[in-house]
Design a protein around this motif. Sequence first.
Motif, PDB file in Angstrom:
ATOM      1  N   PHE A 118      -5.777 -22.895   9.189  1.00  0.00           N
ATOM      2  CA  PHE A 118      -4.979 -23.236   8.010  1.00  0.00           C
ATOM      3  C   PHE A 118      -4.464 -21.958   7.347  1.00  0.00           C
ATOM      4  O   PHE A 118      -5.149 -20.935   7.344  1.00  0.00           O
ATOM      5  N   ASP A 119      -3.265 -22.028   6.776  1.00  0.00           N
ATOM      6  CA  ASP A 119      -2.687 -20.841   6.127  1.00  0.00           C
ATOM      7  C   ASP A 119      -2.299 -21.143   4.676  1.00  0.00           C
ATOM      8  O   ASP A 119      -1.230 -21.714   4.429  1.00  0.00           O
ATOM      9  N   PRO A 120      -3.146 -20.744   3.717  1.00  0.00           N
ATOM     10  CA  PRO A 120      -2.809 -21.022   2.310  1.00  0.00           C
ATOM     11  C   PRO A 120      -1.645 -20.169   1.806  1.00  0.00           C
ATOM     12  O   PRO A 120      -1.154 -20.397   0.712  1.00  0.00           O
ATOM     13  N   TYR A 121      -1.217 -19.184   2.596  1.00  0.00           N
ATOM     14  CA  TYR A 121      -0.162 -18.260   2.149  1.00  0.00           C
ATOM     15  C   TYR A 121       1.093 -18.338   3.027  1.00  0.00           C
ATOM     16  O   TYR A 121       1.872 -17.391   3.080  1.00  0.00           O
ATOM     17  N   VAL A 122       1.288 -19.459   3.707  1.00  0.00           N
ATOM     18  CA  VAL A 122       2.412 -19.501   4.663  1.00  0.00           C
ATOM     19  C   VAL A 122       3.770 -19.436   3.964  1.00  0.00           C
ATOM     20  O   VAL A 122       4.748 -18.930   4.539  1.00  0.00           O
ATOM     21  N   GLY A 123       3.843 -19.911   2.714  1.00  0.00           N
ATOM     22  CA  GLY A 123       5.130 -19.947   2.008  1.00  0.00           C
ATOM     23  C   GLY A 123       5.852 -18.611   2.020  1.00  0.00           C
ATOM     24  O   GLY A 123       7.054 -18.536   2.286  1.00  0.00           O
ATOM     25  N   ARG A 124       5.108 -17.538   1.776  1.00  0.00           N
ATOM     26  CA  ARG A 124       5.729 -16.206   1.681  1.00  0.00           C
ATOM     27  C   ARG A 124       6.222 -15.692   3.041  1.00  0.00           C
ATOM     28  O   ARG A 124       6.918 -14.676   3.104  1.00  0.00           O
ATOM     29  N   LYS A 125       5.816 -16.363   4.135  1.00  0.00           N
ATOM     30  CA  LYS A 125       6.184 -15.877   5.478  1.00  0.00           C
ATOM     31  C   LYS A 125       7.468 -16.525   6.020  1.00  0.00           C
ATOM     32  O   LYS A 125       8.020 -16.066   7.022  1.00  0.00           O
ATOM     33  N   LEU A 126       7.916 -17.610   5.375  1.00  0.00           N
ATOM     34  CA  LEU A 126       9.012 -18.408   5.953  1.00  0.00           C
ATOM     35  C   LEU A 126      10.286 -17.591   6.175  1.00  0.00           C
ATOM     36  O   LEU A 126      10.950 -17.725   7.200  1.00  0.00           O
ATOM     37  N   TYR A 127      10.625 -16.779   5.174  1.00  0.00           N
ATOM     38  CA  TYR A 127      11.861 -15.994   5.284  1.00  0.00           C
ATOM     39  C   TYR A 127      11.829 -15.112   6.533  1.00  0.00           C
ATOM     40  O   TYR A 127      12.819 -15.018   7.273  1.00  0.00           O
ATOM     41  N   SER A 128      10.670 -14.498   6.811  1.00  0.00           N
ATOM     42  CA  SER A 128      10.596 -13.581   7.962  1.00  0.00           C
ATOM     43  C   SER A 128      10.812 -14.331   9.281  1.00  0.00           C
ATOM     44  O   SER A 128      11.349 -13.766  10.233  1.00  0.00           O
ATOM     45  N   PHE A 129      10.408 -15.615   9.327  1.00  0.00           N
ATOM     46  CA  PHE A 129      10.601 -16.375  10.577  1.00  0.00           C
ATOM     47  C   PHE A 129      12.096 -16.517  10.873  1.00  0.00           C
ATOM     48  O   PHE A 129      12.544 -16.270  11.993  1.00  0.00           O
ATOM     49  N   LEU A 130      12.869 -16.911   9.855  1.00  0.00           N
ATOM     50  CA  LEU A 130      14.313 -17.090  10.079  1.00  0.00           C
ATOM     51  C   LEU A 130      14.985 -15.738  10.318  1.00  0.00           C
ATOM     52  O   LEU A 130      15.874 -15.612  11.174  1.00  0.00           O
ATOM     53  N   TYR A 131      14.529 -14.737   9.596  1.00  0.00           N
ATOM     54  CA  TYR A 131      15.094 -13.389   9.777  1.00  0.00           C
ATOM     55  C   TYR A 131      14.866 -12.908  11.214  1.00  0.00           C
ATOM     56  O   TYR A 131      15.779 -12.446  11.887  1.00  0.00           O
ATOM     57  N   ASP A 132      13.619 -13.045  11.685  1.00  0.00           N
ATOM     58  CA  ASP A 132      13.279 -12.548  13.028  1.00  0.00           C
ATOM     59  C   ASP A 132      13.995 -13.324  14.137  1.00  0.00           C
ATOM     60  O   ASP A 132      14.195 -12.801  15.230  1.00  0.00           O
TER      61      ASP A 132
END
Length: 267
Positions: free
Chosen positions: A173-187
């Motif tokens: 489980f990832d309680p901090y996934v929200g902050r990572k979303l932008y990097s997924f689309l960027y990458d």
Amino acid sequence: MRAQKYLMENADESLRLDLKTDDDVTSRQARWAGIAPGMRVVDIGCGPGKTTSRLGELVQPGGSAVGVDLSEQRVEFARERYGNDHTSFARCDLLKPLSELGQFDFAWVRFLLEYHRSNCFDLVKNISDILKPGGILCLIDLDYNCLSHFGHSPRMERAVAAIMKSIEEKENFDPYVGRKLYSFLYDLGYQEIDVKVEAHHQIFGELKQVDEFNWTKKVEVAARNSDYGFDEYEEGFEQFLAEFRSFFADPRRFTYTPMISCSGRKP
Ligand SMILES: C[S@@+](CC[C@H](N)C(=O)[O-])C[C@H]1O[C@@H](n2cnc3c(N)ncnc32)[C@H](O)[C@@H]1O
């Protein structure tokens, strides 16, 4: 990617998800991301299908929505309650190739990635593969999930932190996934990326029944699935749960959860 059990699995999960889903919020977020009439939409990890139904309405005239989920029970619930000529459902494991679903103009991925900490980017890539070039990918998830309460006792604060740590490590489980979303689309080279941060839960004063049911279930199921030993509670888990209920019922408590939406266009 290997199959993985869903952390929140329990007999009331379709009901919990259905009750807590607000159609107006779904519409607002999907319009912000660029949903439009005529599109073919996929609702990834659709749960009981309420979001799929609303997305299906938003693409009329001429569009359609397909909701996909791993759970047979939730797919059945969704078909019975929300299936119609432009809204359909299929059972599938999102960690496997998805090409059988066809190609889409818009993919909605809300409150799913948090359950896939270590393989999140691979999952997003898998979803991206079924988007047409120029299609829109909309990722929405929480940050600091379950970690933004005020008004609980120090032992409850420690217990909640330990539970979250345990399900991070043990249940992926990832309680901090929200902050990572932008990097997924960027990458992935997505274009026209936009990001929005807002509060999902914002709970103060008298407790609404829908929040009581949702949060009691959330905490109960997550705590049971964790390795936390409840050592600070002489009577163990039940005493912890009782203390959480009474903290949450107190109108002085304050709880919020940041929600991050990220949308972009596939190159
Ligand atoms: C919290 S619900 C999402 C609700 C909905 N997407 C929304 O916007 O409100 C998460 C759903 O993801 C599904 N899920 C989790 N892992 C999955 C996987 N590997 N394949 C398919 N569905 C999965 C679960 O069964 C569950 O119904």
